[in-house]
Scaffold this motif. Structure first.
Motif, short mmCIF file in Angstrom:
data_model
loop_
_atom_site.label_atom_id
_atom_site.label_comp_id
_atom_site.label_asym_id
_atom_site.label_seq_id
_atom_site.Cartn_x
_atom_site.Cartn_y
_atom_site.Cartn_z
N SER A 10 -23.48 -2.83 -13.04
CA SER A 10 -22.97 -2.82 -11.66
C SER A 10 -21.49 -2.52 -11.54
CB SER A 10 -23.25 -4.18 -11.01
OG SER A 10 -24.60 -4.53 -11.08
N SER A 11 -20.85 -2.10 -12.62
CA SER A 11 -19.38 -2.01 -12.62
C SER A 11 -18.88 -0.62 -12.97
CB SER A 11 -18.79 -3.03 -13.60
OG SER A 11 -19.24 -4.34 -13.30
N ILE A 12 -17.60 -0.40 -12.65
CA ILE A 12 -16.91 0.84 -12.99
C ILE A 12 -15.54 0.49 -13.53
CG2 ILE A 12 -15.99 3.05 -12.16
CD1 ILE A 12 -17.99 2.85 -9.84
N ALA A 13 -15.15 1.10 -14.64
CA ALA A 13 -13.80 0.99 -15.18
C ALA A 13 -13.08 2.31 -14.91
CB ALA A 13 -13.82 0.69 -16.67
N TYR A 14 -11.90 2.25 -14.31
CA TYR A 14 -11.17 3.46 -13.98
C TYR A 14 -10.34 3.95 -15.16
CZ TYR A 14 -12.32 2.28 -9.12
OH TYR A 14 -12.97 1.98 -7.95
N ALA A 15 -10.35 5.26 -15.37
CA ALA A 15 -9.56 5.85 -16.45
C ALA A 15 -8.07 5.62 -16.21
CB ALA A 15 -9.85 7.34 -16.56
N ASN A 16 -7.66 5.74 -14.97
CA ASN A 16 -6.28 5.48 -14.57
C ASN A 16 -6.28 4.48 -13.42
OD1 ASN A 16 -4.91 7.52 -16.28
ND2 ASN A 16 -6.08 8.97 -15.01
N PRO A 17 -5.36 3.54 -13.42
CA PRO A 17 -5.34 2.56 -12.33
C PRO A 17 -5.14 3.23 -10.98
CG PRO A 17 -3.90 1.88 -14.14
CD PRO A 17 -4.30 3.29 -14.42
N VAL A 18 -5.80 2.73 -9.98
CA VAL A 18 -5.55 3.15 -8.60
C VAL A 18 -4.46 2.23 -8.06
CG1 VAL A 18 -6.51 3.36 -6.29
CG2 VAL A 18 -7.90 3.99 -8.28
N LEU A 19 -3.32 2.80 -7.72
CA LEU A 19 -2.16 2.00 -7.35
C LEU A 19 -2.31 1.41 -5.95
CD1 LEU A 19 0.70 4.37 -8.60
CD2 LEU A 19 -0.26 2.37 -9.76
N ILE A 20 -1.92 0.16 -5.80
CA ILE A 20 -1.77 -0.45 -4.48
C ILE A 20 -0.30 -0.27 -4.12
CG2 ILE A 20 -2.00 -2.53 -3.09
CD1 ILE A 20 -4.10 -3.51 -5.07
N MET A 21 -0.02 0.69 -3.26
CA MET A 21 1.37 1.06 -2.97
C MET A 21 2.08 0.07 -2.05
SD MET A 21 1.83 3.84 -4.69
CE MET A 21 3.22 4.71 -3.95
N GLY A 22 1.30 -0.59 -1.23
CA GLY A 22 1.90 -1.55 -0.31
C GLY A 22 0.84 -2.13 0.60
N SER A 23 1.21 -3.19 1.28
CA SER A 23 0.27 -3.89 2.14
C SER A 23 1.01 -4.55 3.29
CB SER A 23 -0.50 -4.95 1.34
OG SER A 23 -1.32 -5.73 2.18
N GLY A 24 0.38 -4.54 4.46
CA GLY A 24 0.93 -5.23 5.61
C GLY A 24 -0.06 -6.24 6.15
N LYS A 65 -4.26 -2.74 14.23
CA LYS A 65 -3.29 -1.68 14.51
C LYS A 65 -1.93 -2.02 13.92
CE LYS A 65 -1.46 1.07 18.36
NZ LYS A 65 -1.51 1.28 19.83
N GLN A 66 -1.51 -3.27 14.07
CA GLN A 66 -0.22 -3.69 13.55
C GLN A 66 -0.21 -3.76 12.03
OE1 GLN A 66 1.84 -6.95 15.59
NE2 GLN A 66 0.43 -6.73 17.31
N ALA A 67 -1.33 -4.17 11.42
CA ALA A 67 -1.40 -4.23 9.95
C ALA A 67 -1.24 -2.84 9.35
CB ALA A 67 -2.72 -4.86 9.52
N VAL A 68 -1.87 -1.84 9.96
CA VAL A 68 -1.72 -0.47 9.48
C VAL A 68 -0.29 0.01 9.68
CG1 VAL A 68 -2.43 1.94 9.84
CG2 VAL A 68 -4.15 0.13 9.81
N ALA A 69 0.27 -0.29 10.84
CA ALA A 69 1.65 0.13 11.11
C ALA A 69 2.62 -0.47 10.10
CB ALA A 69 2.04 -0.28 12.53
N LEU A 70 2.46 -1.72 9.77
CA LEU A 70 3.31 -2.38 8.79
C LEU A 70 3.17 -1.72 7.42
CD1 LEU A 70 2.70 -6.10 9.80
CD2 LEU A 70 4.94 -4.97 9.75
N THR A 71 1.95 -1.39 7.03
CA THR A 71 1.71 -0.77 5.74
C THR A 71 2.34 0.61 5.66
OG1 THR A 71 -0.38 -1.99 5.56
CG2 THR A 71 -0.10 -0.10 4.11
N LEU A 72 2.19 1.39 6.70
CA LEU A 72 2.80 2.72 6.73
C LEU A 72 4.33 2.60 6.70
CD1 LEU A 72 0.55 4.50 9.40
CD2 LEU A 72 0.45 4.76 6.92
#
Length: 360
Positions: A10-24, A65-72
């Motif tokens: 049921s799992s997948i290992a990524y060859a390269n990490p997918v970066l979490i660039m930021g969060s709001g 809407k505000q969470a997306v705005a903060l992240t951007l």
């Protein structure tokens, strides 16, 4: 590893990490009165958590809407830098998501995984990026105490009593910008987009693997007892994840479930004990972290799509970026029910999805 690889069943290992660039993230006043007070990006400025709107549903849309705005804003990204948006909530037809983010004009996948939606959105978003179908995506979810009560329970004016094993729906929303490791060289965004976690906390965070959960039904019919309804799914996902990746609980600095609460946590420990798995030394539950059980009358703890999402955004990611933890397992949990299924006497099945996050 040179390519993404399926692991076990049921799992997948990524060859390269997918970066979490930021969060709001954005929360209600009650959430900011708990142990994580002061760590949220934005807090409601009115005691009814209306966020400037005239209905609970519109208030939840405003949070998204505000969470997306903060992240951007944090990542210096623009809406047209985002290939896809993966979003969901607890309301019928996902109206908090569809009405909240329509103005961004980003192609969207509407998701429903109950309170596991944060995990589902992160998994599908990271899979799209890891497979090369998108340079950047946003994963987003929300919940609101009052809109959830209206959708699943009783009107607030009814003043019904809640059993001690019931949880309290978190008012909150969080968004996460995911990016491929080499996306910075792509024309979209140029060199403008920044890694907000690295800039603010000194380190990068990446998703390195995922485990997709399956529906587990142990016959629970009490819609208030969501902790016990979700615990079997969390146990299955944790057990399967460890087998798929050939790991032990000690390979993780911390294991986070979404919103089992204190009742569901004990049920989880009991179920895993049957498989000789002990996570008690490094297990945390977001529903137990966001509220103060002694000072706030939330009974078993917090729940809702926003519960695990805002704890991840406001707390877990920061600790990873600061390298307080090297590797964590994040497992949002969901109780799959609605008014129709409950009133027809059906069980409350559960589901849980796991996301591996590492300090890079």
């Amino acid at each position: 590893m040179t390519r993404n690889e399926a692991q076990g069943t049921s799992s997948i290992a990524y060859a390269n990490p997918v970066l979490i660039m930021g969060s709001g993230n954005i929360v209600g006043q009650m959430e900011n009165e708990g142990p994580l007070s002061g760590s949220f990006d934005r807090v409601s400025d009115d005691k009814n958590d209306m966020f400037g709107e005239d209905s609970w549903e519109k208030a939840e849309s405003a949070m998204q809407k505000q969470a997306v705005a903060l992240t951007l804003q944090k990542t210096c990204a623009r809406a047209n830098d985002i290939r896809y948006l993966f979003s969901g909530d607890l309301l019928g037809q996902n109206i908090a998501s569809s009405f909240g983010i329509k103005e961004y004009n980003i192609p969207i996948f509407g998701l429903y995984g109950a309170c596991s939606t944060c995990g589902e959105s992160l998994i599908l978003g990271s899979m799209s990026v890891a497979a090369g179908y998108a340079d950047r995506v946003i994963a987003l979810t929300s919940s609101h105490f009052a809109s959830a009560q209206k959708e699943f329970r009783f009107p607030l004016e009814y003043g019904n009593q809640r059993p001690l094993y019931a949880s309290w729906t978190v008012t909150g929303s969080a968004a996460f910008l995911l990016q491929g490791a080499d996306a910075g060289a792509s024309p979209a965004g140029g060199g403008r987009i920044k890694n907000a976690l690295e800039s603010e906390y000194g380190g990068k965070v990446g998703i390195t693997g995922v485990t997709v959960g399956k529906i587990e039904d142990f016959g629970i019919r009490d819609s208030f007892n969501m902790g016990c309804a979700m615990a079997p799914a969390a146990a299955w996902t944790i057990s399967t994840h460890l087998k798929d990746f050939k790991r032990t609980p000690e390979d993780y600095d911390a294991i986070f479930t979404g919103d089992l609460g204190n009742v569901g946590q004990q049920a989880l420990f009991n179920l895993l004990e049957q498989e000789n798995i002990d996570i008690s030394a490094n297990h945390y539950d977001c529903g137990m972290m966001i509220y103060d059980a002694q000072k706030q009358d939330v009974h078993a703890g917090g729940s809702g799509c926003g519960c695990s999402a805002v704890v991840l955004s406001a707390h877990i990611l920061k600790q990873l970026a600061k390298k307080q933890w090297k590797r964590v397992l994040f497992i949002p949990t969901g109780a799959l029910l609605n008014k129709t299924s409950f009133n027809e006497g059906q069980n409350v099945p559960g589901i849980a999805h796991a996301v591996v996050m590492e300090a890079l």
